[in-house]
Scaffold this motif. Sequence first.
Motif, PDB file in Angstrom:
ATOM      1  N   GLU A 148      12.275  18.915 -10.110  1.00 13.09           N
ATOM      2  CA  GLU A 148      12.587  19.609  -8.454  1.00 13.09           C
ATOM      3  C   GLU A 148      11.613  18.624  -7.546  1.00 13.09           C
ATOM      4  N   VAL A 149       9.963  18.619  -8.876  1.00 16.64           N
ATOM      5  CA  VAL A 149       9.120  17.104  -7.844  1.00 16.64           C
ATOM      6  C   VAL A 149       9.309  15.802  -7.905  1.00 16.64           C
ATOM      7  N   VAL A 150      10.438  15.698  -8.603  1.00 15.63           N
ATOM      8  CA  VAL A 150      11.241  14.374  -7.838  1.00 15.63           C
ATOM      9  C   VAL A 150      11.565  14.542  -6.871  1.00 15.63           C
ATOM     10  N   ASN A 151      12.769  15.731  -6.431  1.00 17.88           N
ATOM     11  CA  ASN A 151      13.649  15.713  -5.688  1.00 17.88           C
ATOM     12  C   ASN A 151      12.977  15.847  -4.041  1.00 17.88           C
ATOM     13  N   SER A 152      11.748  17.459  -4.237  1.00 15.86           N
ATOM     14  CA  SER A 152      11.635  17.734  -3.071  1.00 15.86           C
ATOM     15  C   SER A 152      10.279  16.267  -2.681  1.00 15.86           C
ATOM     16  N   LEU A 153       9.437  15.477  -3.600  1.00 16.01           N
ATOM     17  CA  LEU A 153       9.062  14.060  -3.194  1.00 16.01           C
ATOM     18  C   LEU A 153       8.986  13.054  -3.044  1.00 16.01           C
ATOM     19  N   LEU A 154      10.530  12.616  -3.658  1.00 16.51           N
ATOM     20  CA  LEU A 154      10.689  11.652  -3.438  1.00 16.51           C
ATOM     21  C   LEU A 154      11.781  11.274  -2.721  1.00 16.51           C
ATOM     22  N   LEU A 155      12.928  11.753  -2.990  1.00 14.39           N
ATOM     23  CA  LEU A 155      14.398  12.389  -2.916  1.00 14.39           C
ATOM     24  C   LEU A 155      14.779  12.822  -1.854  1.00 14.39           C
ATOM     25  N   GLN A 156      14.277  13.782  -0.829  1.00 11.18           N
ATOM     26  CA  GLN A 156      14.081  14.751   0.355  1.00 11.18           C
ATOM     27  C   GLN A 156      14.176  14.067   0.932  1.00 11.18           C
ATOM     28  N   PHE A 192       1.146  -1.066   0.170  1.00 10.56           N
ATOM     29  CA  PHE A 192       0.359   0.570   0.040  1.00 10.56           C
ATOM     30  C   PHE A 192       1.096   1.142  -0.434  1.00 10.56           C
ATOM     31  N   ALA A 193       2.287   1.207   0.738  1.00  7.89           N
ATOM     32  CA  ALA A 193       2.973   2.438   0.632  1.00  7.89           C
ATOM     33  C   ALA A 193       3.278   2.655  -0.680  1.00  7.89           C
ATOM     34  N   LEU A 194       3.642   1.968  -1.273  1.00 10.72           N
ATOM     35  CA  LEU A 194       4.126   1.721  -2.957  1.00 10.72           C
ATOM     36  C   LEU A 194       3.646   2.340  -4.013  1.00 10.72           C
ATOM     37  N   ILE A 195       2.844   1.714  -3.257  1.00 15.87           N
ATOM     38  CA  ILE A 195       1.571   2.221  -4.801  1.00 15.87           C
ATOM     39  C   ILE A 195       0.526   4.054  -4.418  1.00 15.87           C
ATOM     40  N   GLU A 196       1.195   4.303  -2.708  1.00 15.87           N
ATOM     41  CA  GLU A 196      -0.099   5.803  -2.538  1.00 15.87           C
ATOM     42  C   GLU A 196       1.601   6.041  -3.197  1.00 15.87           C
ATOM     43  N   VAL A 197       2.670   6.199  -2.905  1.00 12.24           N
ATOM     44  CA  VAL A 197       3.771   6.773  -3.564  1.00 12.24           C
ATOM     45  C   VAL A 197       3.928   7.268  -4.347  1.00 12.24           C
TER      46      VAL A 197
END
Length: 168
Positions: free
Chosen positions: A122-130, A17-22
């Motif tokens: 920026e979106v990938v960095n801020s939401l996924l990687l940061q 569920f975490a993977l699907i939501e992310v």
Amino acid sequence: MSDPAPRLDPVQLGAYFALIEVAGLLRHAVEQQLREAGNLSYVQFQLLARLGLDAPDGSARMTDLADGVVYSRSGLTYQAGLLEEAGLVVRAPAADDERGVTVTITDAGRALLEQVLPGHIEVVNSLLLQPLSPNDVETLARLLTPVRDHMRSAPPRSAAPRRRRGRS
């Protein structure tokens, strides 16, 4: 008596569920950014990125693109047609197979890719990687790579042989 239906334990279910939501939240944010920055759909961006960043000569066969972005051949043909109408790609018969089609990114396509890419990153960095440490990012890549490879071991639907009509 039949075997009980397979189940996921709470940890497995939570991970799924975490993977699907992310994935869903990230894709939504990326799609919004791409629309605002370049009036591109997610699939159109993937096509431009694969041609402009991954393909050394800026060209690829439609079938390879469909497999890479996991999209149907017909859907990809439609999306490539929209990009071609906008002057972002050109399509031509493949040099080695008259039935195949090659797609090539144009200068306008490269310019649009350069326009939307900083916001995408920026979106990938801020939401996924940061929220992750560099070590966590390495771990995430190490965990997801074999899963992706396992899932790719069966050819995507776009690569499956086409059924001929009228034959049994």
